[in-house]
Enzyme design. Sequence first.
Site, mmCIF file in Angstrom:
data_model
loop_
_atom_site.group_PDB
_atom_site.id
_atom_site.type_symbol
_atom_site.label_atom_id
_atom_site.label_comp_id
_atom_site.label_asym_id
_atom_site.label_seq_id
_atom_site.Cartn_x
_atom_site.Cartn_y
_atom_site.Cartn_z
ATOM 1 N N LYS A 1 -5.786 1.255 2.125
ATOM 2 C CA LYS A 1 -5.570 0.629 0.811
ATOM 3 C C LYS A 1 -6.616 -0.442 0.470
ATOM 4 O O LYS A 1 -6.275 -1.473 -0.124
ATOM 5 C CB LYS A 1 -4.151 0.019 0.759
ATOM 6 C CG LYS A 1 -3.047 1.028 0.984
ATOM 7 C CD LYS A 1 -1.674 0.393 1.033
ATOM 8 C CE LYS A 1 -1.388 -0.266 2.363
ATOM 9 N NZ LYS A 1 0.048 -0.563 2.570
ATOM 10 N N ASP B 1 6.501 -0.891 6.410
ATOM 11 C CA ASP B 1 7.373 -0.994 5.218
ATOM 12 C C ASP B 1 8.324 0.194 5.076
ATOM 13 O O ASP B 1 9.453 0.038 4.591
ATOM 14 C CB ASP B 1 6.562 -1.208 3.928
ATOM 15 C CG ASP B 1 5.435 -0.213 3.726
ATOM 16 O OD1 ASP B 1 5.192 0.618 4.624
ATOM 17 O OD2 ASP B 1 4.762 -0.277 2.680
HETATM 18 C C1 GLC Z 1 -0.621 2.957 3.839
HETATM 19 C C2 GLC Z 1 -0.396 2.395 5.246
HETATM 20 C C3 GLC Z 1 1.020 2.645 5.707
HETATM 21 C C4 GLC Z 1 2.007 2.127 4.663
HETATM 22 C C5 GLC Z 1 1.703 2.743 3.306
HETATM 23 C C6 GLC Z 1 2.623 2.221 2.207
HETATM 24 O O1 GLC Z 1 -0.548 4.331 3.888
HETATM 25 O O2 GLC Z 1 -1.317 2.980 6.145
HETATM 26 O O3 GLC Z 1 1.270 2.033 6.950
HETATM 27 O O4 GLC Z 1 3.316 2.423 5.058
HETATM 28 O O5 GLC Z 1 0.372 2.450 2.944
HETATM 29 O O6 GLC Z 1 2.508 0.850 2.035
#
Ligand code: GLC
Length: 413
Positions: free
Chosen positions: A150, A186
């Site tokens: 991200k 999360d």
């Molecule tokens: C990205 C992260 C992952 C997280 C997701 C949603 O894919 O790598 O760990 O759960 O974003 O936030």
Amino acid sequence: MIDPRGLDRLDISLGQIRRIIRDFELEMERGLSGQKSSLKMIPTYVSRPTGKEIGKFIALDLGGTHFRVLELTLKGAGRALEPKIMKFALAKKHITGSAEMFFGFIADCVKVFLKKYKLESADELDLGFTFSFPVKQAGLAGGSLVCWTKDFNVRGVIGNDVVELLRAALAKKDIRNVKIAALANDTVGTLVAKSYRDRNCDVGVIIGTGTNACYPEARLGGMIINVEWGDFDKLKLTAYDRKLDKKSDNPGRQIMEKAVSGMYLGRIASLVVKDLLGLKPKLKTEDMSAIEGDHSAGLAKTASALKKVGIAKCTSEERRQVKNICETVSGRGARISAACIAAIIKRMDTNLSRRHTVAIDGSVYEKHPTFAKNMKSCLKEIFGSKSNRIKITLAKDGSGRGAAIIAAVAASR
Ligand code: GLC
């Protein structure tokens, strides 16, 4: 005139959906058995809560454009008081600077929170730390970062224990009464938060800035597995996806995330609009929501959304086509997500003989006008009338609440 083939390439037939489900099931199995796979299938050391956990807990929720600190009081019997929440924006300088600056900022926010709620001199507080990136966990309260996703790129964190980094930062700011009891993704927080009340909940999903899912794995005694589905790479890509990937911070990685999540949907739609209509907007996913929710006759909201992103003038036919493009791009994301949820449910329950609640959090799922609806109708295509055994539900602030519950489970051990 629009090239209909251009948009067709983004459509996903039921046949393709079935192929995605099959490939996803294979990748999950490979990831679990230690073979090469685009799915990391990370053990989290967390099981679903009993609903009986009680007490007052703190949580940090970190992993998107905003960072939250919260306090949650659990009353047992699946009940909790409304949490106290403070939200802080993460600036570019925080997410691309040094580890010291990043964790220092987070510790400062914790300090502000403790002060505001008069918790500075409270007895020891157990904290659940939601850190939403791929972390190889060594146990419940520790794990090292595998890679950033991200567009986060803080120096000096990959390969290091993020709990240790946070602990050191808290100590440096003289915060002595906070004990980090658990680290969680999360998706895991979301699943735990919903299953505190709903015993049928067995899938946690995030569709926000990024996207990912988790579920309890029977082979590991029900331990929750963080799938890291954003990295799934068995999707049929279009020229638009390839272009976006090439220009991204992490080419070749997070392929599914780039077709589904809020960070990227607007970028794809912009590439399609440029290719098919010759316009060059810089659409964000929020703009797509405004455009797709525009039901006015002359598409006035679409006109103002386009104006905001650099297209001052366009014909009503162009507006109609932009709307159609946005619908196609977000619709594809919804169908891919539904297919992957179907694969996870099939792994747990091949014939769909039980009820399943899928807890979903994230801005795209929550705010986009048709994403949730499109996911549900795709599940219906996949499972027919049995799809009514699957309840998809929003778990607002689930990731933070869940981290507090995980801290409670850890503290009760
Ligand atoms: C990205 C992260 C992952 C997280 C997701 C949603 O894919 O790598 O760990 O759960 O974003 O936030």
